[in-house]
Motif scaffolding. Structure first.
Motif, PDB file in Angstrom:
ATOM      1  N   LEU A 114      24.480   5.081   4.877  1.00 31.04           N
ATOM      2  CA  LEU A 114      25.056   5.863   3.789  1.00 31.04           C
ATOM      3  C   LEU A 114      23.963   6.489   2.932  1.00 31.04           C
ATOM      4  N   ILE A 115      22.909   5.721   2.654  1.00 32.77           N
ATOM      5  CA  ILE A 115      21.766   6.260   1.910  1.00 32.77           C
ATOM      6  C   ILE A 115      21.144   7.416   2.684  1.00 32.77           C
ATOM      7  N   ALA A 116      20.942   7.200   3.982  1.00 34.93           N
ATOM      8  CA  ALA A 116      20.323   8.222   4.832  1.00 34.93           C
ATOM      9  C   ALA A 116      21.159   9.500   4.853  1.00 34.93           C
ATOM     10  N   ALA A 117      22.477   9.350   5.039  1.00 32.26           N
ATOM     11  CA  ALA A 117      23.360  10.517   5.136  1.00 32.26           C
ATOM     12  C   ALA A 117      23.419  11.284   3.819  1.00 32.26           C
ATOM     13  N   GLY A 118      23.491  10.584   2.692  1.00 32.36           N
ATOM     14  CA  GLY A 118      23.503  11.243   1.388  1.00 32.36           C
ATOM     15  C   GLY A 118      22.214  11.994   1.123  1.00 32.36           C
ATOM     16  N   ALA A 119      21.075  11.374   1.476  1.00 29.12           N
ATOM     17  CA  ALA A 119      19.773  12.028   1.288  1.00 29.12           C
ATOM     18  C   ALA A 119      19.656  13.266   2.173  1.00 29.12           C
TER      19      ALA A 119
ATOM     20  N   ILE B 257      29.703   7.213  10.496  1.00 27.42           N
ATOM     21  CA  ILE B 257      29.195   8.433   9.871  1.00 27.42           C
ATOM     22  C   ILE B 257      27.972   8.978  10.600  1.00 27.42           C
ATOM     23  N   CYS B 258      27.250   8.128  11.324  1.00 27.66           N
ATOM     24  CA  CYS B 258      26.049   8.562  12.048  1.00 27.66           C
ATOM     25  C   CYS B 258      26.358   9.688  13.032  1.00 27.66           C
ATOM     26  N   LEU B 259      27.569   9.686  13.577  1.00 26.86           N
ATOM     27  CA  LEU B 259      27.945  10.676  14.584  1.00 26.86           C
ATOM     28  C   LEU B 259      28.514  11.951  13.973  1.00 26.86           C
ATOM     29  N   TYR B 260      28.835  11.922  12.679  1.00 27.18           N
ATOM     30  CA  TYR B 260      29.494  13.062  12.045  1.00 27.18           C
ATOM     31  C   TYR B 260      28.566  13.886  11.168  1.00 27.18           C
ATOM     32  N   VAL B 261      27.427  13.316  10.755  1.00 29.25           N
ATOM     33  CA  VAL B 261      26.467  14.111   9.988  1.00 29.25           C
ATOM     34  C   VAL B 261      25.720  15.027  10.948  1.00 29.25           C
TER      35      VAL B 261
ATOM     36  N   PRO C 200      21.985  16.860  11.525  1.00 28.76           N
ATOM     37  CA  PRO C 200      22.089  16.343  12.896  1.00 28.76           C
ATOM     38  C   PRO C 200      22.519  14.884  12.904  1.00 28.76           C
ATOM     39  N   GLN C 201      22.983  14.411  14.060  1.00 25.80           N
ATOM     40  CA  GLN C 201      23.418  13.015  14.159  1.00 25.80           C
ATOM     41  C   GLN C 201      22.260  12.079  13.814  1.00 25.80           C
ATOM     42  N   LEU C 202      22.616  10.981  13.148  1.00 26.62           N
ATOM     43  CA  LEU C 202      21.614  10.106  12.535  1.00 26.62           C
ATOM     44  C   LEU C 202      21.101   9.032  13.495  1.00 26.62           C
ATOM     45  N   SER C 203      19.778   8.996  13.669  1.00 25.58           N
ATOM     46  CA  SER C 203      19.146   7.857  14.344  1.00 25.58           C
ATOM     47  C   SER C 203      19.294   6.632  13.444  1.00 25.58           C
ATOM     48  N   THR C 204      19.404   5.456  14.044  1.00 21.72           N
ATOM     49  CA  THR C 204      19.688   4.276  13.223  1.00 21.72           C
ATOM     50  C   THR C 204      19.356   2.995  13.975  1.00 21.72           C
ATOM     51  N   ILE C 205      19.554   1.884  13.285  1.00 17.44           N
ATOM     52  CA  ILE C 205      19.451   0.555  13.882  1.00 17.44           C
ATOM     53  C   ILE C 205      20.870   0.018  14.049  1.00 17.44           C
ATOM     54  N   ARG C 206      21.221  -0.258  15.289  1.00 16.22           N
ATOM     55  CA  ARG C 206      22.583  -0.723  15.575  1.00 16.22           C
ATOM     56  C   ARG C 206      22.722  -2.218  15.298  1.00 16.22           C
ATOM     57  N   VAL C 207      23.742  -2.557  14.525  1.00 15.84           N
ATOM     58  CA  VAL C 207      24.082  -3.951  14.223  1.00 15.84           C
ATOM     59  C   VAL C 207      25.339  -4.309  15.009  1.00 15.84           C
ATOM     60  N   GLN C 208      25.318  -5.444  15.691  1.00 19.80           N
ATOM     61  CA  GLN C 208      26.482  -5.899  16.461  1.00 19.80           C
ATOM     62  C   GLN C 208      27.461  -6.568  15.492  1.00 19.80           C
ATOM     63  N   LYS C 209      28.236  -5.728  14.805  1.00 18.17           N
ATOM     64  CA  LYS C 209      29.054  -6.196  13.687  1.00 18.17           C
ATOM     65  C   LYS C 209      30.171  -7.137  14.124  1.00 18.17           C
ATOM     66  N   GLN C 210      30.901  -6.739  15.163  1.00 21.75           N
ATOM     67  CA  GLN C 210      32.008  -7.574  15.622  1.00 21.75           C
ATOM     68  C   GLN C 210      31.486  -8.899  16.169  1.00 21.75           C
ATOM     69  N   TYR C 211      30.356  -8.848  16.842  1.00 23.93           N
ATOM     70  CA  TYR C 211      29.772 -10.061  17.404  1.00 23.93           C
ATOM     71  C   TYR C 211      29.356 -11.036  16.301  1.00 23.93           C
ATOM     72  N   MET C 212      28.885 -10.514  15.162  1.00 18.15           N
ATOM     73  CA  MET C 212      28.547 -11.384  14.030  1.00 18.15           C
ATOM     74  C   MET C 212      29.771 -12.177  13.582  1.00 18.15           C
TER      75      MET C 212
END
Length: 333
Positions: free
Chosen positions: A251-256, A281-285, A287-299
């Motif tokens: 969110l910080i990255a996309a706003g900036a 949101i990474c896919l909708y900004v 250009p598309q945002l490079s990021t670190i993927r977190v395995q949220k459901q697995y957590m």
């Protein structure tokens, strides 16, 4: 409790209760479930029944508590909905009922906890919590697994992201790609996860031969609109951007990125940015945002598995379980 007493409590006939307990036709599915859950709750002895329900009965209940402090959880619902899905699926698989409860910092936490419905164990989402916030939970006599934060003196099991490694990977990636001193888009809210990400950022900076004190650190609100507004004000005041940035979250990255674009900067030609979390949101900004993927459901699955393991084994030595992350390259870097 006897079947006869159960029938009286539920305002059902003794025959209906008997059919439900013995898994026989004659009562609706909803009535069967109602009878079984109440029987389990009140301690009915199922050992003499030949019912197939014996293996399918709920073993107990788990409460997922979401602790809200300053609202960053509310601003990132997609992240936490995936965690909730993981918890819910694992509780269903293991025949535990899941309740969800919200606690707010301005409430009397001890009083709220004492008035909660009975549960066998708690999964506590502690993203926004500080060490002192856990005191009320330490008084409870039931197992607790803390999710998404870790503090050294906590006596609970903790399941969280490997924040340091993820931030290190992201920062190392942009340094190697551009050979430039990286900047840091840091959350203006103090959260344990972000502190660990800061450690990963500075570690990568130092290991690549740069001075950590020379990195441009910009403190932005960790929400989409907040980071956009904060970055706009900084650029208006004459702040000159770095060649590349690591951001505490997507969110910080996309706003900036939105603010940079309004001031005529091109991404990634002029400024490269990588985020953290890999939310939608990474896919909708653009250009598309490079990021670190977190395995949220697995957590969520890991946290549910751990609380169930404690409940069923009866012995626990507190563990710190870190879930690794992966780098996702897109068009912003």
């Amino acid at each position: 409790i006897t079947a006869k007493e159960l029938a009286k409590i539920l305002n059902l006939s003794a025959a209906a209760v008997s059919m439900a307990l013995n898994n026989k036709p004659g009562v609706s599915t909803s009535t069967k479930k109602r009878v079984l859950n109440k029987a389990k709750e009140l301690g009915y002895d199922f050992s003499k029944l030949n019912s197939s329900y014996k293996t399918n009965l709920e073993k107990g209940s788990i409460t997922f508590i979401i602790y809200k402090k300053h609202g960053t959880i509310i601003e990132n619902p997609a992240f936490f909905s995936h965690i909730t899905e993981g918890i819910e699926s694992e509780c269903n698989n293991k025949n535990y009922r899941l309740n969800i409860c919200y606690l707010y910092e301005n409430e009397n936490i001890s009083k709220k906890l004492s008035s909660m419905p009975f549960c066998n164990g708690i999964i506590l989402l502690g993203t926004e919590m500080k060490p002192d916030d856990f005191k009320a939970f330490e008084e409870l006599k039931i197992p607790i697994v803390v999710l998404d934060v870790y503090y050294e003196n906590l006596k609970f099991d903790c399941v969280l992201i490997n924040n340091l490694k993820g931030a290190y990977t992201a920062t190392n990636y942009i340094i190697r790609k551009y050979g430039a001193q990286p900047g840091y888009l840091s959350s203006s809210y103090c959260i344990g996860n972000f502190n660990e990400r800061a450690d990963g950022f500075y570690k990568a900076v130092r290991e690549n031969g740069f001075s950590a004190s020379r990195s441009q650190i910009l403190h932005l609100n960790p929400t989409l609109e907040g980071s956009y507004s904060d970055m706009k004000e900084l650029l208006k005041s004459g702040e000159k951007p770095s060649r590349c940035y690591f951001a505490d979250n997507d969110l910080i990255a996309a706003g900036a990125m939105k603010a940079f674009a309004e001031f005529g900067y091109k991404i990634p030609d002029d400024i490269s940015i990588i985020g953290f979390d890999d939310i939608d949101i990474c896919l909708y900004v653009k250009p598309q945002l490079s990021t670190i993927r977190v395995q949220k459901q697995y957590m969520g699955i890991v946290a549910a598995n751990r609380i169930i393991e404690i409940l069923e084994n009866g012995i626990s030595y507190p563990l710190k379980i870190e879930v690794n992350t992966t780098l996702v390259e897109r068009k912003s870097t």
